[in-house]
Scaffold this motif. Structure first.
Motif, PDB file in Angstrom:
ATOM      1  N   ARG A 285     -52.593  44.567 -12.371  1.00  0.00           N
ATOM      2  CA  ARG A 285     -52.075  45.675 -13.177  1.00  0.00           C
ATOM      3  C   ARG A 285     -53.059  46.063 -14.288  1.00  0.00           C
ATOM      4  O   ARG A 285     -52.655  46.370 -15.398  1.00  0.00           O
ATOM      5  CB  ARG A 285     -50.718  45.300 -13.790  1.00  0.00           C
ATOM      6  N   VAL A 286     -54.339  46.015 -13.957  1.00  0.00           N
ATOM      7  CA  VAL A 286     -55.340  46.456 -14.928  1.00  0.00           C
ATOM      8  C   VAL A 286     -55.546  47.949 -14.736  1.00  0.00           C
ATOM      9  O   VAL A 286     -56.090  48.395 -13.735  1.00  0.00           O
ATOM     10  CB  VAL A 286     -56.669  45.690 -14.720  1.00  0.00           C
ATOM     11  N   GLU A 287     -55.100  48.731 -15.699  1.00  0.00           N
ATOM     12  CA  GLU A 287     -55.080  50.188 -15.540  1.00  0.00           C
ATOM     13  C   GLU A 287     -56.269  50.878 -16.200  1.00  0.00           C
ATOM     14  O   GLU A 287     -56.309  52.096 -16.294  1.00  0.00           O
ATOM     15  CB  GLU A 287     -53.770  50.745 -16.123  1.00  0.00           C
ATOM     16  N   LEU A 288     -57.224  50.075 -16.702  1.00  0.00           N
ATOM     17  CA  LEU A 288     -58.385  50.670 -17.361  1.00  0.00           C
ATOM     18  C   LEU A 288     -59.330  51.262 -16.333  1.00  0.00           C
ATOM     19  O   LEU A 288     -59.489  50.727 -15.243  1.00  0.00           O
ATOM     20  CB  LEU A 288     -59.107  49.610 -18.196  1.00  0.00           C
ATOM     21  N   GLU A 289     -59.974  52.349 -16.689  1.00  0.00           N
ATOM     22  CA  GLU A 289     -60.903  53.008 -15.778  1.00  0.00           C
ATOM     23  C   GLU A 289     -62.276  52.350 -15.843  1.00  0.00           C
ATOM     24  O   GLU A 289     -62.678  51.826 -16.880  1.00  0.00           O
ATOM     25  CB  GLU A 289     -61.022  54.492 -16.132  1.00  0.00           C
ATOM     26  N   LYS A 290     -62.984  52.404 -14.737  1.00  0.00           N
ATOM     27  CA  LYS A 290     -64.331  51.857 -14.711  1.00  0.00           C
ATOM     28  C   LYS A 290     -65.308  52.843 -15.351  1.00  0.00           C
ATOM     29  O   LYS A 290     -65.119  54.054 -15.279  1.00  0.00           O
ATOM     30  CB  LYS A 290     -64.751  51.552 -13.275  1.00  0.00           C
ATOM     31  N   GLU A 291     -66.336  52.269 -15.965  1.00  0.00           N
ATOM     32  CA  GLU A 291     -67.365  53.102 -16.600  1.00  0.00           C
ATOM     33  C   GLU A 291     -68.700  52.389 -16.477  1.00  0.00           C
ATOM     34  O   GLU A 291     -68.766  51.194 -16.145  1.00  0.00           O
ATOM     35  CB  GLU A 291     -67.022  53.343 -18.065  1.00  0.00           C
ATOM     36  N   GLU A 292     -69.773  53.110 -16.749  1.00  0.00           N
ATOM     37  CA  GLU A 292     -71.097  52.510 -16.693  1.00  0.00           C
ATOM     38  C   GLU A 292     -71.339  51.683 -17.949  1.00  0.00           C
ATOM     39  O   GLU A 292     -71.230  52.189 -19.070  1.00  0.00           O
ATOM     40  CB  GLU A 292     -72.169  53.593 -16.553  1.00  0.00           C
ATOM     41  N   VAL A 293     -71.616  50.403 -17.761  1.00  0.00           N
ATOM     42  CA  VAL A 293     -71.781  49.473 -18.884  1.00  0.00           C
ATOM     43  C   VAL A 293     -73.174  48.847 -18.809  1.00  0.00           C
ATOM     44  O   VAL A 293     -73.591  48.379 -17.746  1.00  0.00           O
ATOM     45  CB  VAL A 293     -70.706  48.351 -18.844  1.00  0.00           C
ATOM     46  N   LYS A 325     -77.522  48.266 -15.927  1.00  0.00           N
ATOM     47  CA  LYS A 325     -76.260  49.007 -15.983  1.00  0.00           C
ATOM     48  C   LYS A 325     -75.406  48.712 -14.751  1.00  0.00           C
ATOM     49  O   LYS A 325     -75.907  48.646 -13.639  1.00  0.00           O
ATOM     50  CB  LYS A 325     -76.529  50.500 -16.101  1.00  0.00           C
ATOM     51  N   TYR A 326     -74.123  48.544 -15.029  1.00  0.00           N
ATOM     52  CA  TYR A 326     -73.163  48.208 -13.964  1.00  0.00           C
ATOM     53  C   TYR A 326     -71.873  48.977 -14.222  1.00  0.00           C
ATOM     54  O   TYR A 326     -71.426  49.106 -15.368  1.00  0.00           O
ATOM     55  CB  TYR A 326     -72.885  46.700 -13.970  1.00  0.00           C
ATOM     56  N   THR A 327     -71.280  49.504 -13.152  1.00  0.00           N
ATOM     57  CA  THR A 327     -70.031  50.261 -13.285  1.00  0.00           C
ATOM     58  C   THR A 327     -68.851  49.309 -13.148  1.00  0.00           C
ATOM     59  O   THR A 327     -68.595  48.765 -12.066  1.00  0.00           O
ATOM     60  CB  THR A 327     -69.939  51.368 -12.214  1.00  0.00           C
ATOM     61  N   GLY A 328     -68.153  49.081 -14.263  1.00  0.00           N
ATOM     62  CA  GLY A 328     -67.013  48.167 -14.252  1.00  0.00           C
ATOM     63  C   GLY A 328     -66.075  48.463 -15.406  1.00  0.00           C
ATOM     64  O   GLY A 328     -66.223  49.460 -16.119  1.00  0.00           O
ATOM     65  N   ILE A 329     -65.098  47.593 -15.600  1.00  0.00           N
ATOM     66  CA  ILE A 329     -64.131  47.758 -16.693  1.00  0.00           C
ATOM     67  C   ILE A 329     -64.703  47.059 -17.919  1.00  0.00           C
ATOM     68  O   ILE A 329     -64.800  45.831 -17.958  1.00  0.00           O
ATOM     69  CB  ILE A 329     -62.762  47.167 -16.299  1.00  0.00           C
ATOM     70  N   ARG A 330     -65.077  47.827 -18.910  1.00  0.00           N
ATOM     71  CA  ARG A 330     -65.813  47.298 -20.059  1.00  0.00           C
ATOM     72  C   ARG A 330     -65.058  46.164 -20.749  1.00  0.00           C
ATOM     73  O   ARG A 330     -65.630  45.131 -21.074  1.00  0.00           O
ATOM     74  CB  ARG A 330     -66.090  48.439 -21.055  1.00  0.00           C
ATOM     75  N   GLN A 331     -63.758  46.337 -20.962  1.00  0.00           N
ATOM     76  CA  GLN A 331     -62.979  45.339 -21.687  1.00  0.00           C
ATOM     77  C   GLN A 331     -62.973  43.991 -20.961  1.00  0.00           C
ATOM     78  O   GLN A 331     -63.112  42.943 -21.569  1.00  0.00           O
ATOM     79  CB  GLN A 331     -61.543  45.840 -21.878  1.00  0.00           C
ATOM     80  N   ILE A 332     -62.827  44.042 -19.599  1.00  0.00           N
ATOM     81  CA  ILE A 332     -62.804  42.802 -18.811  1.00  0.00           C
ATOM     82  C   ILE A 332     -64.182  42.156 -18.794  1.00  0.00           C
ATOM     83  O   ILE A 332     -64.321  40.924 -18.935  1.00  0.00           O
ATOM     84  CB  ILE A 332     -62.321  43.073 -17.370  1.00  0.00           C
ATOM     85  N   LEU A 333     -65.235  42.960 -18.646  1.00  0.00           N
ATOM     86  CA  LEU A 333     -66.604  42.427 -18.668  1.00  0.00           C
ATOM     87  C   LEU A 333     -66.896  41.765 -20.013  1.00  0.00           C
ATOM     88  O   LEU A 333     -67.524  40.705 -20.088  1.00  0.00           O
ATOM     89  CB  LEU A 333     -67.605  43.557 -18.401  1.00  0.00           C
ATOM     90  N   ASP A 334     -66.424  42.394 -21.082  1.00  0.00           N
ATOM     91  CA  ASP A 334     -66.588  41.841 -22.430  1.00  0.00           C
ATOM     92  C   ASP A 334     -65.913  40.467 -22.524  1.00  0.00           C
ATOM     93  O   ASP A 334     -66.487  39.493 -23.023  1.00  0.00           O
ATOM     94  CB  ASP A 334     -65.992  42.813 -23.453  1.00  0.00           C
TER      95      ASP A 334
END
Length: 436
Positions: A285-293, A325-334
């Motif tokens: 239920r992770v509803e955050l969008e992926k972005e380039e990080v 750079k990697y496309t993922g969910i920034r909060q989870i990667l953090d």
């Protein structure tokens, strides 16, 4: 399924009977045609000899006894000298009729076609006589079709009996076949005798049962651990608050007690937040969008946030690598990089070092965290991602943490379709790689 199988069996039987009837009709037709051909050949020989002996008188006498046989006598020019059936087409020139043409050329000729005279399918046989004329004998093919239609009622009756019998037998057979399936114990699918064809399915059911049992056991353990982990800070908070409520704390100790309550409350809040994060990752239920990080820049931010903690533990932090750079969910990667780096600081020795590297490799984009801390025993490396599992249980409370950090890392890796690799030696340090 039962009805589908019965309908399928009846359909196959019906189709088989229809095909059999078509083949049987074809065989009977061919056999009848062969019989008719042999008969008219023989009849033509007899009539030819009789005409040679008795002349046209024999043909006139044949008018009185003929039945389905038609006799035609044709001159060398194709003119009809005699025909047992007289109508508007009888005396047309017959020289170009296929069987007549063959008879003039080869001595005899044969053809099967629809007659213009009587409008029925006929078998024609023409034979050249010694005087150059041609005697043609023909007979209708009705007997062939009549034979086919004659057996049709018997075939229908036989088909009905066979279909009803097949329906009853299929019903009985299907009941017998599916009885073991209906009585199958899904809790222990491999402990019963079953059809070999079902073994792959039963093995999957057994595997699914084991996975469910494992998940259930993990949930029970998780619930027990959560209860224990929540109870510990709540008991401390309740104890300190009760002492303060009863006025048993000296004024100079009030700040110390308040700090303890604050620390335990903070620990409780962190624990609840980690449990919520883990539950959301578990349920997808992770509803955050992926972005380039940029993993290098993200690692730099995390090191800056952890710098005070590293200084307090007398651990030196360093960052190397390159922008990746990697496309993922920034909060989870953090969360993932933060938890691994924080563990490297917490489980280190005074004067120790933590190195963070981010960049591209042949295996993919990587973040590598290396420390020279206490390390992990080899037999416990596979367990460090379990919930609430701690390697250093004796000092876990002093080092802080909820025991859920690496579980969050594992679920974050799964969410991003990555991999996590761990290398460690007790007393020498640990190396953890996040590969995307």
């Amino acid at each position: 399924m039962r009805q589908k199988m019965q309908h399928s069996m009846v359909f196959v039987l019906t189709a088989t009977l229809v095909i059999a009837y078509i083949f049987l009709t074809g065989i009977m037709y061919r056999q009848t045609v062969t019989t008719v051909e042999e008969e008219i050949h023989r009849e033509a020989d007899y009539i030819s000899k009789a005409v040679q002996i008795s002349g046209t008188e024999y043909l006139n006498q044949m008018d009185e006894v003929r039945a389905n046989t038609r006799i035609t006598w044709i001159s060398a020019e194709g003119t009809v000298l005699y025909d047992s059936t007289e109508d508007e087409h009888t005396f047309e020139n017959h020289k170009n009729r296929p069987e007549v043409k063959k008879a003039f050329a080869k001595g005899e000729g044969e053809d099967i076609r629809k007659s213009d005279t009587i409008g029925e399918e006929m078998c024609y046989y023409a034979e050249k006589m010694p005087d150059g004329t041609v005697l043609r004998v023909s007979r209708t093919m009705n007997s062939a079709m009549k034979s086919a239609f004659h057996i049709l009622p018997f075939m229908i009756f036989l088909a009905l009996i066979m279909i009803v019998t097949a329906w009853l037998l299929s019903k009985w057979q299907i009941e017998r076949l599916i009885r073991p399936i209906n009585t199958l114990d899904l809790e222990k699918p491999l402990e019963q005798e079953m059809y070999p064809e079902l073994q792959p399915l039963l093995k999957r059911i057994e595997q699914s049962n084991k996975e469910k049992e494992a998940v259930a056991a993990m949930r029970r353990e998780f619930s027990a651990n959560v209860s224990h982990e929540l109870k510990t800070p709540l008991t401390s908070i309740s104890g300190y608050a009760e002492i303060m409520k009863d006025g048993l704390v000296r004024p100079e100790d009030m700040q110390h007690f308040s700090e303890k309550i604050y620390q335990e409350a903070s620990r409780l809040i962190t624990l609840v937040e980690d449990i919520i994060k883990l539950s959301r990752l578990d349920e997808g239920r992770v509803e955050l969008e992926k972005e380039e990080v940029d993993l290098y820049e993200l690692s730099r931010e995390i090191i800056s946030r952890l710098a005070p903690q590293a200084a307090k533990n007398q651990v030196r932090l360093e960052l190397t690598g390159e922008s990746v750079k990697y496309t993922g969910i920034r909060q989870i990667l953090d969360e993932m990089i933060y938890n691994i780096t924080e563990n490297a600081i917490k489980y280190n020795n005074p004067g120790g070092k933590v190195s963070v590297w981010a960049g591209n490799t042949l295996q993919g984009k990587k973040v590598v965290v290396t420390d020279n801390g206490i390390g992990i025993p080899e037999d416990q490396i596979d367990r460090i991602f379990e919930r609430f599992y701690r390697v250093d249980k004796s000092h876990s409370k002093e080092r802080g943490g909820t025991g859920l950090g690496l579980s969050i890392v594992k679920h974050g890796v799964i969410l991003h379709h990555g991999e996590v690799h761990v290398e460690s030696k007790l007393g020498e340090g640990t190396r953890m790689e996040l590969v995307f």
